[in-house]
Design a protein around this motif. Structure first.
Motif, PDB file in Angstrom:
ATOM      1  N   PRO A 120       0.881  -1.143  -0.029  1.00 10.87           N
ATOM      2  CA  PRO A 120      -0.046   0.181   0.004  1.00 10.87           C
ATOM      3  C   PRO A 120       0.773   1.233  -0.090  1.00 10.87           C
ATOM      4  O   PRO A 120       0.426   2.123  -0.584  1.00 10.87           O
ATOM      5  CB  PRO A 120      -0.894  -0.045   1.306  1.00 10.87           C
ATOM      6  N   ALA A 121       1.979   1.281   0.728  1.00 12.85           N
ATOM      7  CA  ALA A 121       2.899   2.564   0.722  1.00 12.85           C
ATOM      8  C   ALA A 121       3.265   2.977  -0.607  1.00 12.85           C
ATOM      9  O   ALA A 121       3.251   3.908  -1.115  1.00 12.85           O
ATOM     10  CB  ALA A 121       4.016   2.309   1.363  1.00 12.85           C
TER      11      ALA A 121
ATOM     12  N   GLU B   1       1.985   1.758  -3.581  1.00 13.73           N
ATOM     13  CA  GLU B   1       0.506   2.057  -4.160  1.00 13.73           C
ATOM     14  C   GLU B   1       0.119   3.771  -4.163  1.00 13.73           C
ATOM     15  O   GLU B   1       0.025   4.582  -4.898  1.00 13.73           O
ATOM     16  CB  GLU B   1      -0.712   1.401  -3.829  1.00 13.73           C
ATOM     17  N   GLU B   2       0.339   4.118  -2.846  1.00 12.65           N
ATOM     18  CA  GLU B   2       0.414   5.560  -2.467  1.00 12.65           C
ATOM     19  C   GLU B   2       1.260   6.479  -3.097  1.00 12.65           C
ATOM     20  O   GLU B   2       0.748   7.556  -3.581  1.00 12.65           O
ATOM     21  CB  GLU B   2       0.256   5.531  -0.855  1.00 12.65           C
ATOM     22  N   VAL B   3       2.256   6.397  -3.006  1.00 10.20           N
ATOM     23  CA  VAL B   3       3.553   7.062  -3.428  1.00 10.20           C
ATOM     24  C   VAL B   3       3.445   7.138  -4.955  1.00 10.20           C
ATOM     25  O   VAL B   3       3.890   8.144  -5.507  1.00 10.20           O
ATOM     26  CB  VAL B   3       4.681   6.622  -2.903  1.00 10.20           C
TER      27      VAL B   3
ATOM     28  N   TYR C 222       8.303   5.776   1.550  1.00  8.98           N
ATOM     29  CA  TYR C 222       8.110   6.890   1.979  1.00  8.98           C
ATOM     30  C   TYR C 222       9.405   7.743   1.864  1.00  8.98           C
ATOM     31  O   TYR C 222       9.344   9.053   2.306  1.00  8.98           O
ATOM     32  CB  TYR C 222       7.505   7.160   3.367  1.00  8.98           C
TER      33      TYR C 222
ATOM     34  N   LYS D  71       7.797  12.310  -3.360  1.00  8.39           N
ATOM     35  CA  LYS D  71       6.517  12.113  -4.367  1.00  8.39           C
ATOM     36  C   LYS D  71       6.568  13.123  -5.270  1.00  8.39           C
ATOM     37  O   LYS D  71       5.765  12.894  -6.304  1.00  8.39           O
ATOM     38  CB  LYS D  71       5.369  12.125  -3.283  1.00  8.39           C
TER      39      LYS D  71
ATOM     40  N   ASP E   1       4.974  12.457  -9.105  1.00  4.53           N
ATOM     41  CA  ASP E   1       3.501  12.854  -9.370  1.00  4.53           C
ATOM     42  C   ASP E   1       3.574  13.191 -10.927  1.00  4.53           C
ATOM     43  O   ASP E   1       4.521  13.929 -11.081  1.00  4.53           O
ATOM     44  CB  ASP E   1       3.043  13.880  -8.551  1.00  4.53           C
TER      45      ASP E   1
END
Length: 647
Positions: free
Chosen positions: A428-429, A431-433, A474, A478, A482
């Motif tokens: 999930p980390a 996937e988030e970043v 993390y 990011k 992006d």
């Protein structure tokens, strides 16, 4: 190329000179041509330099002192590495009124700092790590090159500020702490480190493209870490929209310039030559640029599935190079050689390629060379790895509905369990970043899955709920991910983690400098990099062909077989592929994974580790055995490393 170390402390005493001599002794391999010291009790400063003489052979002694007649008398400098294009810069600085004490390239950093302040780093080109002391400002500035080609570590504690090219040099001083970090041990078991982390608590790796500015505040020191460069990819759709021919020509020009600069030395320069496009391209260009035949050094393994020497030989013959092949046997990669590679790398490694490269650097030095140009960095910048293609094929609409990804995995089945995961997993980390979990991290997540059940309850209690995969995710900026294309995202995430932590460590500087050999990765010239970052993804990878633009740029330099060949990961045969290697790793298991060692370190549950080793010995599953090879390599090294480093 050299080693640097030092301290800045209010506790400077009559033992400091003794301790700094010990620091230098621990870096002898980095600079066997001479030691240099600055001891300044008034400022509490000591600077250490061990020299490998390559440029300015008779006048490059360090530390370098500034001159009163050009306003730099308050500056002191020690440098590890090379600054390219230094002759032109020296000429310009001289016209500005600066004088030079040496013929070394290193001295330009001091003059550029005086002229430009902290923006001076933008005028430096090369691979370097250095310490600059400004007595007027009472500041110490530590700088590391843009990709982390040269190592530099630091510790700020109650006794002051300490730094060194290698951790072992810092640990030679009694005021530097020696506490091993459990989180770092877990990261090393899964191969991937968080940027800036080392095996020891409160000893930090200066991140690539960063500087640390240390300012004295009474008897304390204020530490500011500042990023001065990053591998910044354009937003999707904003890459350079140029005809293919222009991209190809730009790559040619940039690489020729980079290699020409890296052939500059006052000693002969050779090339490393594998069977890959990158080192072959460098050899081909170097052979055209240099007046005399280029010496080319090749590793040959005694396993045809992993050996590329025959292709390297075809390239050497085409370029008219003087090839020297080092034949490495399975038994050479373990025992004392394995332990030496751990000692010099100061970290664990999943594959014994680092051992092989250490043996090669030893051979190169014995033949009489101090400098080699290498091919590292091309895959990172131009999309060369199978892991990168896996994500490109999976997430780019042009490939997502095709069988390109599965076909690629079948062709690379030999690497299943190491650089390619045998199944898709996510976190999930990430996937988030990043929006997805990159393929390059997935094999190491699977390693972690197999490691966790082997850990002791005591060690798991130290870790608590720490999630190493999340920590890696993390650690990425990011804002640099992006809005970027999938290929740019995976290249960026790899550059920030595996390039510095693996490729340039136990695959580069640390095993080369183990034998006082300077390696110069021409693709990692930042001018080449900044060009590559702006090339559209479909020009880096075209119709499933990785590094397409490099292939086309080097088409007339490479043999046809290599021009058409898919990327083949350069690695040593894993232990389970050879009975002799299996026997050698068993000896290391007996020595470093004995009951006494397991109890002393407290990392593993002995019964579970023993069962895992027995299952490994009985299994014939290539992917799973490759993964267990990795775990054993790491486990052996983790038990050996602190004892080896601390002597």
């Amino acid at each position: 190329m050299c080693g640097i170390a030092g301290l800045w402390s209010p506790h400077y005493d009559d033992q400091t000179e003794t301790h700094t001599k010990l620091m230098a002794d621990r870096m002898y391999h980095r600079g066997p041509d001479g030691y240099g010291f600055l001891h300044d009790p008034d400022n509490g400063l000591a600077m250490v330099h061990t020299r490998l003489s390559i440029i300015g052979l008779d006048s490059g002694t360090q530390p370098i002192h500034g001159r009163e007649d050009d306003g730099t008398g308050h500056l002191k400098l020690t440098v590890n590495g090379e600054f390219y294009d230094y002759k032109r810069i020296r000429g310009l600085l001289r016209t500005d009124g600066y004088w030079f004490n040496t013929r070394s390239d290193s001295e330009i950093a001091m003059k550029l700092y005086h002229k430009h302040g902290l923006d001076f780093v933008h005028h430096l080109r090369g691979e370097f790590a250095f310490a600059l002391f400004d007595e007027q400002k009472q500041q110490l500035i530590l700088v590391r090159d843009r990709f982390g080609i040269r190592p530099l570590y630091y510790h700020k504690g109650e006794k002051g500020m300490f730094w060194g090219s290698e951790i072992k040099a810092m640990l030679a001083h009694p005021d530097v702490p020696r506490k091993v970090c459990p989180k770092a041990q877990l990261h090393q078991m899964m191969q991937v480190m968080v940027p800036g982390m080392t095996l020891f608590e409160d000893i930090h790796a200066l991140k690539p493209g960063h500087m640390v500015i240390v300012t004295r505040k009474g008897d304390d020191y204020e530490v500011e870490e500042r990023r001065y460069w990053d591998a910044e990819f354009p937003l999707e759709g904003e890459h350079d929209d140029l005809p293919d021919e222009e991209h190809i020509e730009n790559v040619r020009r940039a690489l020729v310039e980079s290699i020409t600069l890296r052939l500059e030395a006052d000693v002969p320069v050779a090339c490393y030559l594998s069977g890959g496009i990158d080192s072959c391209s460098i050899l081909g260009m170097a052979a055209a640029i240099q007046q005399s035949p280029v010496k080319a050094f090749t590793i040959s393994f005694d396993d045809d599935r992993y050996d590329e020497a025959h292709i390297a030989t075809e390239m050497a013959e085409m370029a008219g190079a003087d090839q020297d092949i080092l034949n490495i046997k399975a038994v050479d990669l373990y025992g004392e050689n394995f332990e030496k590679a751990v000692y010099y790398s100061e970290r664990t490694f999943y594959n014994t390629l680092g051992v092989a490269k250490m043996l090669m650097s030893e051979h190169v030095r014995k033949v009489g060379y101090k400098v080699v140009i290498t091919g590292e960095g091309s895959d990172e910048l131009f999309g060369g790895y199978a892991q990168f293609k896996a994500d490109y094929f999976l997430h780019d609409p042009a490939y997502a509905e095709t069988a390109a990804g599965e076909d690629m995995k079948k062709r690379n089945a030999i690497f299943s369990g190491s650089v390619l995961a045998e199944k898709q997993i996510s976190h999930p980390a990430f996937e988030e970043v990043m929006g997805f979990t990159p393929s390059w991290i997935q094999p190491w997540m699977l390693v972690l899955e197999r490691v966790k059940p082997l850990l002791s309850d005591e060690f798991k209690a130290k870790l608590g709920d720490y999630d190493p995969v999340a920590a890696i995710a993390y650690s990425l900026d990011k804002s640099m991910l992006d809005g970027r294309h999938v290929l740019d995202k995976v290249q960026y995430s790899w550059i920030k983690t595996m390039l510095e932590g693996q490729i340039l460590n136990w695959g580069g500087d640390r095993v080369d400098m183990a034998n006082s050999l300077e390696s110069r990765p021409a693709f990692l010239d930042h001018h080449v990099a900044e060009l590559a970052l702006r090339i559209p993804p479909h020009v880096r990878i075209r119709d499933g062909i990785e590094k397409w633009v490099v292939r086309e740029a080097m088409k007339h330099v490479l043999p046809e077989v290599l021009y058409k060949r898919e990327k083949f990961a350069f690695m040593a045969p894993p232990a389970h592929t050879d009975r002799a290697k299996a026997a050698e790793i068993d000896k290391l298991i007996e020595k470093w994974l004995s009951s006494a060692e397991i109890a002393e370190h407290g990392i593993f549950d002995e019964a579970k580790l023993r069962r895992s080793i027995e299952d490994y010995r009985k299994s014939d599953d290539h992917a799973q055995n490759t993964r267990k090879d990795i775990i054993l390599n790491h486990a052996i090294a983790l038990h050996a490393i602190d004892e080896l480093i601390e002597g």
